[in-house]
Design an enzyme around this catalytic site. Structure first.
Site, PDB file in Angstrom:
ATOM      1  N   GLU A 153       0.906  -1.239   0.136  1.00 53.84           N
ATOM      2  CA  GLU A 153      -0.030  -0.004   0.084  1.00 53.84           C
ATOM      3  C   GLU A 153       0.864   1.393  -0.142  1.00 53.84           C
ATOM      4  O   GLU A 153       0.463   2.385  -0.366  1.00 53.84           O
ATOM      5  CB  GLU A 153      -0.771  -0.034   1.275  1.00 53.84           C
ATOM      6  CG  GLU A 153      -2.087  -0.844   0.968  1.00 53.84           C
ATOM      7  CD  GLU A 153      -3.297  -0.569   1.942  1.00 53.84           C
ATOM      8  OE1 GLU A 153      -3.120   0.268   3.098  1.00 53.84           O
ATOM      9  OE2 GLU A 153      -4.442  -0.955   1.534  1.00 53.84           O
ATOM     10  N   LYS A 198     -13.842   0.373  -3.338  1.00 49.61           N
ATOM     11  CA  LYS A 198     -14.841   0.883  -2.351  1.00 49.61           C
ATOM     12  C   LYS A 198     -16.105   1.568  -3.244  1.00 49.61           C
ATOM     13  O   LYS A 198     -17.204   1.191  -3.059  1.00 49.61           O
ATOM     14  CB  LYS A 198     -14.387   1.798  -1.341  1.00 49.61           C
ATOM     15  CG  LYS A 198     -13.379   1.058  -0.375  1.00 49.61           C
ATOM     16  CD  LYS A 198     -13.035   2.111   0.837  1.00 49.61           C
ATOM     17  CE  LYS A 198     -12.005   1.746   1.438  1.00 49.61           C
ATOM     18  NZ  LYS A 198     -11.493   2.604   2.181  1.00 49.61           N
ATOM     19  N   HIS A 208       8.713 -26.555   0.698  1.00 47.17           N
ATOM     20  CA  HIS A 208       7.835 -27.798   0.004  1.00 47.17           C
ATOM     21  C   HIS A 208       6.669 -27.291  -0.888  1.00 47.17           C
ATOM     22  O   HIS A 208       5.815 -28.154  -1.559  1.00 47.17           O
ATOM     23  CB  HIS A 208       7.417 -28.799   1.085  1.00 47.17           C
ATOM     24  CG  HIS A 208       8.423 -29.153   1.695  1.00 47.17           C
ATOM     25  ND1 HIS A 208       8.939 -30.686   1.595  1.00 47.17           N
ATOM     26  CD2 HIS A 208       9.451 -28.754   2.621  1.00 47.17           C
ATOM     27  CE1 HIS A 208      10.200 -31.015   2.142  1.00 47.17           C
ATOM     28  NE2 HIS A 208      10.234 -29.621   3.050  1.00 47.17           N
TER      29      HIS A 208
HETATM   30  O1  PA5 Z   1      -3.181   1.515   5.857  1.00 48.69           O
HETATM   31  C1  PA5 Z   1      -4.295   1.809   5.861  1.00 48.69           C
HETATM   32  O2  PA5 Z   1      -4.582   3.186   5.901  1.00 48.69           O
HETATM   33  C2  PA5 Z   1      -5.661   1.045   5.286  1.00 48.69           C
HETATM   34  O3  PA5 Z   1      -5.018  -0.251   5.116  1.00 48.69           O
HETATM   35  C3  PA5 Z   1      -6.411   1.052   6.494  1.00 48.69           C
HETATM   36  O4  PA5 Z   1      -5.920   0.555   7.624  1.00 48.69           O
HETATM   37  C4  PA5 Z   1      -7.857   0.051   5.925  1.00 48.69           C
HETATM   38  O5  PA5 Z   1      -8.186   0.332   4.621  1.00 48.69           O
HETATM   39  C5  PA5 Z   1      -8.738   0.309   7.056  1.00 48.69           C
HETATM   40  O6  PA5 Z   1      -9.460   1.322   6.976  1.00 48.69           O
HETATM   41  P1  PA5 Z   1     -10.152   1.828   8.131  1.00 48.69           P
HETATM   42  O7  PA5 Z   1      -9.264   1.902   9.557  1.00 48.69           O
HETATM   43  O8  PA5 Z   1     -10.414   3.318   7.896  1.00 48.69           O
HETATM   44  O9  PA5 Z   1     -11.355   0.932   8.586  1.00 48.69           O
END
Ligand code: PA5
Length: 481
Positions: free
Chosen positions: A332, A471, A353
Site C-alpha cells: 500500500e 470501495k 515444499h
Molecule cells: O493503511 C491503511 O490506512 C489501510 O490499510 C486501512 O488500515 C484500511 O483500509 C482500513 O481502514 P479503516 O481503519 O479506516 O477502516
C-alpha cells in the site's frame, strides 16, 4: 507475554547482506555509492515529521509520519505524567476488559487488524486460544472479524459466542467484548461486522444497553460514523487513532497496544524495542544502519538486478503474521504510479515444499530476506528414540538426540547454501529471539524502511488512493441510484 515470560533482551537485531553481495546481485560498492541519497532520504523522512507538525503538508498531499517518534512519545509521557498518559489509559482499559471477559473480538481490516494479529502470533503462546483461562494467565482469547464479508466464517464465530443464535450464560468464561477498529469509521466490512456483533452482544446481556456499553471499545478517528455510534451506545472507554498516523503505521497506537495488552503482551517492552530502533535509525551512520542498509540492498536488487519480488522468509511460524502485515505495508505504501516491488511472505521450511522449487530455479526476479531467530523461547525438544515396538524403520536412529533448533539451523544453512550455489540472493535479518523487545525493533525497522524507500524513489509512502476505487464501485452496486 502470556504464560511464558521472556528474558529481558537488549540485543539489537542485525541485517546481513553478505550473501547478496556474494551472489553478485548487488555490489558493496553500489551500496556505498548510494550513501548520500540514503542520508537525504532519511533526512527527508524525519523532516516530514516537522512538516506535519507545522501543518506544512501540500494541498492534497497524504502525510502521516507521526508513527516515527510515537513510541518515544508514548514512553516519555508514561514515564513522566503517568496517570494522564495514553499508555496508562490503554493499560487501565486492558485490565478492565481482561478481568471482565474471556474472549475479545477485534473487528477491523487492513492496518486496523494486521498489526494486532502480528503481535498476537509473535508474542503470545502459539496455542493461546486453546489453553484454559488459568494457563492463559487469566487473559482472554482473541479472535478477528470485520476483515471480510465471509458469511460462513462470521457464522462460525457466532457459533462460538451464541450457539444456534442463543447467547451463552453469564459465567466469566462465557462473557466477551469487542474492540472496533477503524480510522475512517466508515469501512463497510468492519461496519457490517460491528452491527452483527453488536446485535449478538446486546442479546447476550439481555438487551441491556448499559451492560453492553462497557463491553464495546471503539478505536477510531476523533470524528466519523464509528465515533458517533460509540457515543450513542455510551461506551465508557474509547481511543483515538492519532492524526498523522496512517492505518498500516498504527500498530503502536491503541490499535495494536490495547488488544496486545489485553492478551498479556508487555507493551512497554514493545515500545522500548521500537524506540531503540528509532535511535539506531537516527544516529547510526549509513554503513551501520540496519534500516538504511536494508533499503539500499532491496532497492538496488530491484533496479539493478530485476528483483521485483521481495520474499520475506520467516524461519519461525510465529512471524508469519508479521510477514502478512509487511505485505500490506509495502504494497500500500510503495505500490503506486506503476512502481513498487511485490512483497511475498514465506514460512520456511514449510514453504520450501511449495515455493522452494521456484525460488531455487524459477525466474530470477526475487530477493529473499530471511527472518532468522537466534534462540527459541522454550526448552529445545530432542528427537526421541523409537520404542521397542520398532527397529529404526524410519532410519532416524542416528539423529536421535538432535534438537529442533539444531535441525532448523541445518535447514537454514542448507537452504542458503543451495541458493548461493544457484546465485540466488539471500539477505538475513537476525533476531536474537522472538520477544516483545525484538518484535518492537523489527516492526519499527520495517516501517522506517518503507518510508525511507518511498522518499528515495520519489513515491509518497503515505495514503492509499487506489483502494478507494473498489470501495466506490462496491457501494455503487449496493446502492444503485
Ligand atoms: O493503511 C491503511 O490506512 C489501510 O490499510 C486501512 O488500515 C484500511 O483500509 C482500513 O481502514 P479503516 O481503519 O479506516 O477502516
Amino acid at each position: 507475554m502470556s504464560v511464558i515470560r521472556p528474558q529481558p533482551s537488549e540485543h539489537p537485531i542485525q541485517y546481513n547482506a553478505s550473501a547478496v553481495f556474494a551472489a553478485g546481485t548487488v555490489s558493496p560498492a553500489a551500496v556505498a555509492g548510494l550513501a548520500g541519497r540514503l542520508d537525504a532520504a532519511r533526512a527527508e523522512s524525519l523532516a516530514d515529521l516537522d512538516r506535519w507538525r507545522s501543518g506544512g503538508a501540500k494541498p492534497g498531499e497524504s502525510l502521516d509520519p507521526a508513527f516515527i517518534d510515537l513510541p518515544d512519545r508514548l514512553l516519555a509521557a508514561y514515564g513522566t505524567v503517568r496517570p494522564e498518559s495514553e499508555l496508562f489509559a490503554i493499560l487501565q482499559t486492558a485490565r478492565r476488559i481482561r478481568d471482565a471477559v474471556d474472549r475479545v473480538f477485534v473487528l477491523g481490516i487492513g492496518g486496523s487488524y494486521m498489526g494486532t494479529r502480528a503481535l498476537f502470533e509473535a508474542c503470545c503462546h502459539p496455542c493461546h486460544n486453546d489453553l484454559p483461562r488459568g494457563e492463559r494467565g487469566g487473559r482472554p482469547r482473541l479472535s478477528f472479524e470485520g476483515f471480510n464479508m465471509d458469511n460462513d466464517s462470521a457464522q462460525g464465530l457466532l457459533d462460538v459466542v451464541a450457539p444456534a443464535g442463543r447467547p451463552r450464560g453469564d459465567d466469566l468464561l462465557d462473557r466477551w467484548a469487542m474492540l472496533i477498529v477503524s480510522k475512517s469509521g466508515g469501512t463497510l466490512e468492519t461496519a457490517a461486522a460491528t452491527r452483527l456483533f453488536l446485535a449478538t452482544l446486546l442479546n447476550a446481556v439481555g438487551g441491556d444497553v448499559a451492560r453492553l456499553a462497557p463491553l464495546v471499545v471503539p478505536i477510531t478517528g476523533k470524528t466519523g460514523r464509528l465515533a458517533e455510534l460509540a457515543k450513542a451506545i455510551g461506551c465508557p472507554d474509547g481511543f483515538d487513532i492519532p492524526d498523522g498516523v496512517g492505518g498500516r503505521f498504527s500498530v503502536f497506537t491503541a490499535v495494536g497496544l490495547l488488544p496486545a495488552s489485553i492478551v498479556g503482551i508487555d507493551v512497554v517492552r514493545l515500545l522500548e524495542g521500537a524506540a531503540a530502533m528509532n535511535r539506531r535509525f537516527r544516529e547510526a551512520p549509513v554503513a551501520e544502519n540496519p534500516v538504511l542498509q536494508y533499503v539500499a540492498v532491496s532497492h538496488l536488487a530491484e533496479v539493478e538486478a530485476g528483483a521485483t519480488i521481495r520474499v520475506l522468509s520467516s524461519w519461525s511460524n510465529r512471524l508469519e503474521a508479521v510477514g502478512l502485515w509487511y505485505d500490506q505495508l509495502l504494497s500500500e505504501s510503495l505500490g503506486k504510479d506503476g512502481k513498487g516491488a511485490t512483497p511475498l511472505t514465506a514460512v520456511t521450511t514449510r514453504d520450501l515444499h511449495s515455493r522452494g522449487q521456484q525460488h531455487q530455479e524459477g525466474r530470477r526476479d526475487k530477493l529473499i530476506t530471511n527472518l532468522v531467530v537466534g534462540e527459541p523461547r522454550r526448552d529445545p525438544i530432542s528427537l526421541p528414540k523409537l520404542g521397542s515396538y520398532a527397529a529404526n524403520q524410519d532410519q532416524l536412529d542416528d539423529l536421535a538426540g538432535k534438537t529442533w533448533p539444531e535441525m532448523l539451523a541445518a535447514a537454514v544453512a542448507g537452504t542458503n547454501e543451495a541458493y548461493a550455489q544457484a546465485k540466488r540472493p539471500t539477505a538475513d535479518i537476525l533476531l536474537p529471539r522472538v520477544d516483545e523487545h525484538v518484535v518492537g525493533q523489527l516492526l519499527q525497522m520495517l516501517m522506517l524502511a518503507t518510508v525511507v524507500e518511498g522518499r528515495l524513489v520519489g513515491t509518497n509512502p503515505y495514503g492509499q488512493p487506489g483502494v478507494e476505487d473498489y470501495k466506490k464501485l462496491m457501494m455503487k452496486r449496493l446502492r444503485p441510484a
